[in-house]
Each structure stands twice: as C-alpha cells, then as structure tokens.
Scaffold this motif. Sequence first.
Motif, PDB file in Angstrom:
ATOM      1  N   GLU A   6     -31.643 -18.786-140.762  1.00 43.81           N
ATOM      2  CA  GLU A   6     -30.584 -18.807-139.751  1.00 43.81           C
ATOM      3  C   GLU A   6     -29.210 -18.675-140.400  1.00 43.81           C
ATOM      4  O   GLU A   6     -28.334 -17.990-139.873  1.00 43.81           O
ATOM      5  N   ALA A   7     -29.033 -19.323-141.545  1.00 46.25           N
ATOM      6  CA  ALA A   7     -27.747 -19.223-142.240  1.00 46.25           C
ATOM      7  C   ALA A   7     -27.466 -17.784-142.658  1.00 46.25           C
ATOM      8  O   ALA A   7     -26.334 -17.304-142.519  1.00 46.25           O
ATOM      9  N   PHE A   8     -28.479 -17.072-143.157  1.00 47.19           N
ATOM     10  CA  PHE A   8     -28.261 -15.681-143.557  1.00 47.19           C
ATOM     11  C   PHE A   8     -27.992 -14.785-142.357  1.00 47.19           C
ATOM     12  O   PHE A   8     -27.148 -13.891-142.429  1.00 47.19           O
ATOM     13  N   VAL A   9     -28.670 -15.025-141.248  1.00 49.60           N
ATOM     14  CA  VAL A   9     -28.399 -14.219-140.050  1.00 49.60           C
ATOM     15  C   VAL A   9     -26.986 -14.502-139.540  1.00 49.60           C
ATOM     16  O   VAL A   9     -26.268 -13.576-139.148  1.00 49.60           O
ATOM     17  N   LEU A  10     -26.566 -15.753-139.594  1.00 50.87           N
ATOM     18  CA  LEU A  10     -25.182 -16.076-139.227  1.00 50.87           C
ATOM     19  C   LEU A  10     -24.216 -15.373-140.170  1.00 50.87           C
ATOM     20  O   LEU A  10     -23.228 -14.762-139.725  1.00 50.87           O
ATOM     21  N   GLY A  11     -24.491 -15.444-141.462  1.00 56.43           N
ATOM     22  CA  GLY A  11     -23.638 -14.758-142.439  1.00 56.43           C
ATOM     23  C   GLY A  11     -23.543 -13.267-142.158  1.00 56.43           C
ATOM     24  O   GLY A  11     -22.455 -12.684-142.233  1.00 56.43           O
TER      25      GLY A  11
END
Length: 128
Positions: A6-11
């Motif tokens: 999720e953090a990478f998709v947000l990034g």
Amino acid sequence: MIAVSEAFVLGESLGLSHQALYDVASTASGQCWALSVNCPVPGPVPGSPANRDYLPGFAAPLMAKDLGLAANAVRAGGVDAELGLRAAELYAAFAEGGGAAEDFSGIVRAIRERSGQQLADYQRNQRS
C-alpha cells in the motif's frame, strides 16, 4: 506485505520513485523484512520476486492458507484482530484470483488494480 505494498502504491500516486520510497522507508520506522528482503516492486531489492515477475518464493496460496489458519485461531480465541482478519480476506481473494501462481508480494498488483480509479481521480484533482 500488504502495508508495504500500500505504501508503494501511495508513493506511485504521489509521483515518488520506488527507489526514493525504499531509501526513506528502509532507514526509518518502515524498515521491515517485507521491505528489505521481499520488496513488492521491481528495482530496490535485486533478489525480490518483483524482479522475477513475481515467480513464487512463497506462493500467495500458501500465505492465504497460513493467514486462514491464523484467522481461525483468532476467532476461536476471541481476539479482536481486525487487521489480521482483513489480511486473511485480502490474501484469500488474491490467491483465488490472479495471484494463484504468484509470490505473495504480488499482492501489490491487486492493490494497484483496486486503487486504479482512486489513483486516477487523485492525480486528476492534483492537476486541476
């Protein structure tokens, strides 16, 4: 793995490169095994399944099975473990769908797919 994905998709939605997010998270409170060994995006960790088109190291159906067993134990024990139960649901859906032959880190693809319209809306609003 779900939180790291999720953090990478947000990034990605914010225009951060995978390497930039990895560099920050891996030296801060985001540092964890899922990030530093099995990073769900290609690039930052050369040995991760993401660099091999998510060929399984630990297959998603095995993760779904293990989380299902944990979810059963949580329910039997009367433990309030909302995140764990939700993770079991997410992996069950991933393993039954497109992730059946992938490494469990491939869940980042499912998160991207579910986020697709939300990301497009966010990016459009940022340009307005």
